[in-house]
Scaffold this motif. Structure first.
Motif, PDB file in Angstrom:
ATOM      1  N   THR A  56      78.081 -70.602 -34.501  1.00  0.00           N
ATOM      2  CA  THR A  56      79.482 -70.221 -34.606  1.00  0.00           C
ATOM      3  C   THR A  56      79.515 -68.728 -34.883  1.00  0.00           C
ATOM      4  O   THR A  56      78.864 -68.261 -35.824  1.00  0.00           O
ATOM      5  CB  THR A  56      80.198 -71.004 -35.719  1.00  0.00           C
ATOM      6  OG1 THR A  56      80.058 -72.403 -35.449  1.00  0.00           O
ATOM      7  CG2 THR A  56      81.663 -70.638 -35.792  1.00  0.00           C
ATOM      8  N   ILE A  57      80.254 -67.998 -34.076  1.00  0.00           N
ATOM      9  CA  ILE A  57      80.273 -66.539 -34.145  1.00  0.00           C
ATOM     10  C   ILE A  57      81.700 -66.037 -34.298  1.00  0.00           C
ATOM     11  O   ILE A  57      82.618 -66.573 -33.676  1.00  0.00           O
ATOM     12  CB  ILE A  57      79.657 -65.933 -32.868  1.00  0.00           C
ATOM     13  CG1 ILE A  57      78.173 -66.274 -32.791  1.00  0.00           C
ATOM     14  CG2 ILE A  57      79.842 -64.435 -32.812  1.00  0.00           C
ATOM     15  CD1 ILE A  57      77.490 -65.745 -31.563  1.00  0.00           C
ATOM     16  N   ALA A  58      81.847 -65.001 -35.104  1.00  0.00           N
ATOM     17  CA  ALA A  58      83.110 -64.269 -35.194  1.00  0.00           C
ATOM     18  C   ALA A  58      82.778 -62.797 -35.036  1.00  0.00           C
ATOM     19  O   ALA A  58      81.730 -62.336 -35.499  1.00  0.00           O
ATOM     20  CB  ALA A  58      83.795 -64.526 -36.526  1.00  0.00           C
ATOM     21  N   GLY A  59      83.652 -62.066 -34.358  1.00  0.00           N
ATOM     22  CA  GLY A  59      83.375 -60.652 -34.178  1.00  0.00           C
ATOM     23  C   GLY A  59      84.515 -59.925 -33.528  1.00  0.00           C
ATOM     24  O   GLY A  59      85.594 -60.479 -33.292  1.00  0.00           O
ATOM     25  N   THR A  60      84.248 -58.677 -33.231  1.00  0.00           N
ATOM     26  CA  THR A  60      85.226 -57.802 -32.607  1.00  0.00           C
ATOM     27  C   THR A  60      84.940 -57.748 -31.114  1.00  0.00           C
ATOM     28  O   THR A  60      83.891 -57.259 -30.703  1.00  0.00           O
ATOM     29  CB  THR A  60      85.141 -56.385 -33.211  1.00  0.00           C
ATOM     30  OG1 THR A  60      85.252 -56.478 -34.630  1.00  0.00           O
ATOM     31  CG2 THR A  60      86.222 -55.485 -32.651  1.00  0.00           C
ATOM     32  N   PRO A  61      85.871 -58.247 -30.290  1.00  0.00           N
ATOM     33  CA  PRO A  61      85.638 -58.238 -28.845  1.00  0.00           C
ATOM     34  C   PRO A  61      85.670 -56.830 -28.257  1.00  0.00           C
ATOM     35  O   PRO A  61      86.374 -55.956 -28.745  1.00  0.00           O
ATOM     36  CB  PRO A  61      86.779 -59.065 -28.267  1.00  0.00           C
ATOM     37  CG  PRO A  61      87.588 -59.555 -29.402  1.00  0.00           C
ATOM     38  CD  PRO A  61      87.123 -58.894 -30.643  1.00  0.00           C
ATOM     39  N   HIS A  62      84.890 -56.661 -27.223  1.00  0.00           N
ATOM     40  CA  HIS A  62      84.865 -55.418 -26.467  1.00  0.00           C
ATOM     41  C   HIS A  62      86.199 -55.263 -25.746  1.00  0.00           C
ATOM     42  O   HIS A  62      86.801 -56.254 -25.339  1.00  0.00           O
ATOM     43  CB  HIS A  62      83.720 -55.485 -25.451  1.00  0.00           C
ATOM     44  CG  HIS A  62      83.292 -54.179 -24.917  1.00  0.00           C
ATOM     45  ND1 HIS A  62      83.766 -53.681 -23.740  1.00  0.00           N
ATOM     46  CD2 HIS A  62      82.421 -53.257 -25.391  1.00  0.00           C
ATOM     47  CE1 HIS A  62      83.202 -52.511 -23.498  1.00  0.00           C
ATOM     48  NE2 HIS A  62      82.385 -52.236 -24.490  1.00  0.00           N
ATOM     49  N   LYS A  63      86.666 -54.059 -25.574  1.00  0.00           N
ATOM     50  CA  LYS A  63      87.942 -53.833 -24.878  1.00  0.00           C
ATOM     51  C   LYS A  63      87.817 -54.227 -23.409  1.00  0.00           C
ATOM     52  O   LYS A  63      86.734 -54.229 -22.850  1.00  0.00           O
ATOM     53  CB  LYS A  63      88.341 -52.363 -24.987  1.00  0.00           C
ATOM     54  CG  LYS A  63      88.708 -51.962 -26.391  1.00  0.00           C
ATOM     55  CD  LYS A  63      89.147 -50.524 -26.448  1.00  0.00           C
ATOM     56  CE  LYS A  63      89.523 -50.151 -27.869  1.00  0.00           C
ATOM     57  NZ  LYS A  63      89.967 -48.767 -27.974  1.00  0.00           N
ATOM     58  N   GLY A  65      88.651 -57.189 -22.063  1.00  0.00           N
ATOM     59  CA  GLY A  65      88.566 -58.610 -21.795  1.00  0.00           C
ATOM     60  C   GLY A  65      87.194 -59.131 -21.405  1.00  0.00           C
ATOM     61  O   GLY A  65      87.072 -60.286 -21.023  1.00  0.00           O
ATOM     62  N   SER A  66      86.167 -58.293 -21.463  1.00  0.00           N
ATOM     63  CA  SER A  66      84.829 -58.781 -21.133  1.00  0.00           C
ATOM     64  C   SER A  66      84.334 -59.718 -22.235  1.00  0.00           C
ATOM     65  O   SER A  66      84.866 -59.720 -23.345  1.00  0.00           O
ATOM     66  CB  SER A  66      83.861 -57.614 -20.953  1.00  0.00           C
ATOM     67  OG  SER A  66      83.732 -56.893 -22.154  1.00  0.00           O
ATOM     68  N   HIS A  67      83.359 -60.502 -21.943  1.00  0.00           N
ATOM     69  CA  HIS A  67      82.816 -61.480 -22.898  1.00  0.00           C
ATOM     70  C   HIS A  67      81.683 -60.870 -23.711  1.00  0.00           C
ATOM     71  O   HIS A  67      80.577 -61.398 -23.759  1.00  0.00           O
ATOM     72  CB  HIS A  67      82.349 -62.730 -22.150  1.00  0.00           C
ATOM     73  CG  HIS A  67      83.460 -63.491 -21.524  1.00  0.00           C
ATOM     74  ND1 HIS A  67      83.260 -64.411 -20.541  1.00  0.00           N
ATOM     75  CD2 HIS A  67      84.798 -63.477 -21.750  1.00  0.00           C
ATOM     76  CE1 HIS A  67      84.417 -64.936 -20.181  1.00  0.00           C
ATOM     77  NE2 HIS A  67      85.361 -64.372 -20.908  1.00  0.00           N
ATOM     78  N   ILE A  68      81.986 -59.757 -24.368  1.00  0.00           N
ATOM     79  CA  ILE A  68      81.030 -59.039 -25.211  1.00  0.00           C
ATOM     80  C   ILE A  68      81.706 -58.773 -26.544  1.00  0.00           C
ATOM     81  O   ILE A  68      82.871 -58.409 -26.589  1.00  0.00           O
ATOM     82  CB  ILE A  68      80.625 -57.694 -24.575  1.00  0.00           C
ATOM     83  CG1 ILE A  68      80.007 -57.919 -23.185  1.00  0.00           C
ATOM     84  CG2 ILE A  68      79.677 -56.929 -25.474  1.00  0.00           C
ATOM     85  CD1 ILE A  68      79.816 -56.651 -22.396  1.00  0.00           C
ATOM     86  N   LEU A  69      80.958 -58.959 -27.632  1.00  0.00           N
ATOM     87  CA  LEU A  69      81.547 -58.665 -28.940  1.00  0.00           C
ATOM     88  C   LEU A  69      80.526 -58.132 -29.919  1.00  0.00           C
ATOM     89  O   LEU A  69      79.331 -58.348 -29.767  1.00  0.00           O
ATOM     90  CB  LEU A  69      82.242 -59.895 -29.517  1.00  0.00           C
ATOM     91  CG  LEU A  69      81.447 -61.166 -29.733  1.00  0.00           C
ATOM     92  CD1 LEU A  69      80.912 -61.234 -31.141  1.00  0.00           C
ATOM     93  CD2 LEU A  69      82.349 -62.361 -29.502  1.00  0.00           C
ATOM     94  N   GLN A  70      81.032 -57.397 -30.892  1.00  0.00           N
ATOM     95  CA  GLN A  70      80.209 -56.967 -32.022  1.00  0.00           C
ATOM     96  C   GLN A  70      80.293 -58.091 -33.039  1.00  0.00           C
ATOM     97  O   GLN A  70      81.374 -58.427 -33.532  1.00  0.00           O
ATOM     98  CB  GLN A  70      80.704 -55.660 -32.618  1.00  0.00           C
ATOM     99  CG  GLN A  70      79.835 -55.196 -33.761  1.00  0.00           C
ATOM    100  CD  GLN A  70      80.274 -53.849 -34.316  1.00  0.00           C
ATOM    101  OE1 GLN A  70      81.342 -53.343 -33.971  1.00  0.00           O
ATOM    102  NE2 GLN A  70      79.447 -53.275 -35.155  1.00  0.00           N
ATOM    103  N   ILE A  71      79.162 -58.692 -33.341  1.00  0.00           N
ATOM    104  CA  ILE A  71      79.140 -59.853 -34.219  1.00  0.00           C
ATOM    105  C   ILE A  71      79.359 -59.419 -35.660  1.00  0.00           C
ATOM    106  O   ILE A  71      78.659 -58.551 -36.175  1.00  0.00           O
ATOM    107  CB  ILE A  71      77.814 -60.624 -34.064  1.00  0.00           C
ATOM    108  CG1 ILE A  71      77.671 -61.126 -32.615  1.00  0.00           C
ATOM    109  CG2 ILE A  71      77.738 -61.779 -35.059  1.00  0.00           C
ATOM    110  CD1 ILE A  71      76.314 -61.694 -32.288  1.00  0.00           C
ATOM    111  N   ARG A  72      80.330 -60.034 -36.323  1.00  0.00           N
ATOM    112  CA  ARG A  72      80.645 -59.755 -37.725  1.00  0.00           C
ATOM    113  C   ARG A  72      80.243 -60.901 -38.641  1.00  0.00           C
ATOM    114  O   ARG A  72      80.054 -60.708 -39.840  1.00  0.00           O
ATOM    115  CB  ARG A  72      82.152 -59.503 -37.885  1.00  0.00           C
ATOM    116  CG  ARG A  72      82.667 -58.346 -37.086  1.00  0.00           C
ATOM    117  CD  ARG A  72      82.245 -57.066 -37.699  1.00  0.00           C
ATOM    118  NE  ARG A  72      82.896 -55.948 -37.018  1.00  0.00           N
ATOM    119  CZ  ARG A  72      82.489 -54.710 -37.153  1.00  0.00           C
ATOM    120  NH1 ARG A  72      81.481 -54.420 -37.928  1.00  0.00           N
ATOM    121  NH2 ARG A  72      83.102 -53.752 -36.510  1.00  0.00           N
ATOM    122  N   LYS A  73      80.140 -62.120 -38.080  1.00  0.00           N
ATOM    123  CA  LYS A  73      79.771 -63.302 -38.849  1.00  0.00           C
ATOM    124  C   LYS A  73      79.090 -64.277 -37.898  1.00  0.00           C
ATOM    125  O   LYS A  73      79.555 -64.456 -36.770  1.00  0.00           O
ATOM    126  CB  LYS A  73      81.012 -63.929 -39.472  1.00  0.00           C
ATOM    127  CG  LYS A  73      80.730 -65.048 -40.433  1.00  0.00           C
ATOM    128  CD  LYS A  73      82.021 -65.498 -41.115  1.00  0.00           C
ATOM    129  CE  LYS A  73      81.712 -66.591 -42.111  1.00  0.00           C
ATOM    130  NZ  LYS A  73      82.900 -67.042 -42.826  1.00  0.00           N
TER     131      LYS A  73
END
Length: 87
Positions: A56-63, A65-73
């Motif tokens: 389970t991942i939470a994070g800040t999505p890349h601008k 709409g791509s399916h890339i994020l900076q993982i925060r949890k």
């Protein structure tokens, strides 16, 4: 929530690739963490996450709409949060 497909434990950032099922379709996602040496000091190894692990991942999505994020949890397959820094 998703299923790990690959973990790249390499500089400059550790990358986690995972599949997410949404409305019956599978989406390919990726997320980045800090440097591998920092995660290693927090207890990570190249085998902390392996293909097939449910996470389970939470994070800040890349601008854009791509399916890339900076993982925060990130909760591992046992449901417990994994340390994302050496503190």
């Amino acid at each position: 929530s998703g299923t790990v497909t690959q973990l790249e434990f390499a500089n400059p950032h550790v990358l986690v690739y995972f599949d997410v099922t949404k409305d019956g379709a599978t989406e390919k996602w990726s997320g980045w963490l800090t440097a591998p040496n920092k995660l290693a000091r927090a207890g990570w190894t190249k085998r902390t996450l392996v293909p097939g692990d449910k996470i389970t991942i939470a994070g800040t999505p890349h601008k854009g709409g791509s399916h890339i994020l900076q993982i925060r949890k990130l909760a591992g397959p046992d449901g417990k949060d994994l340390p994302l820094s050496e503190n």
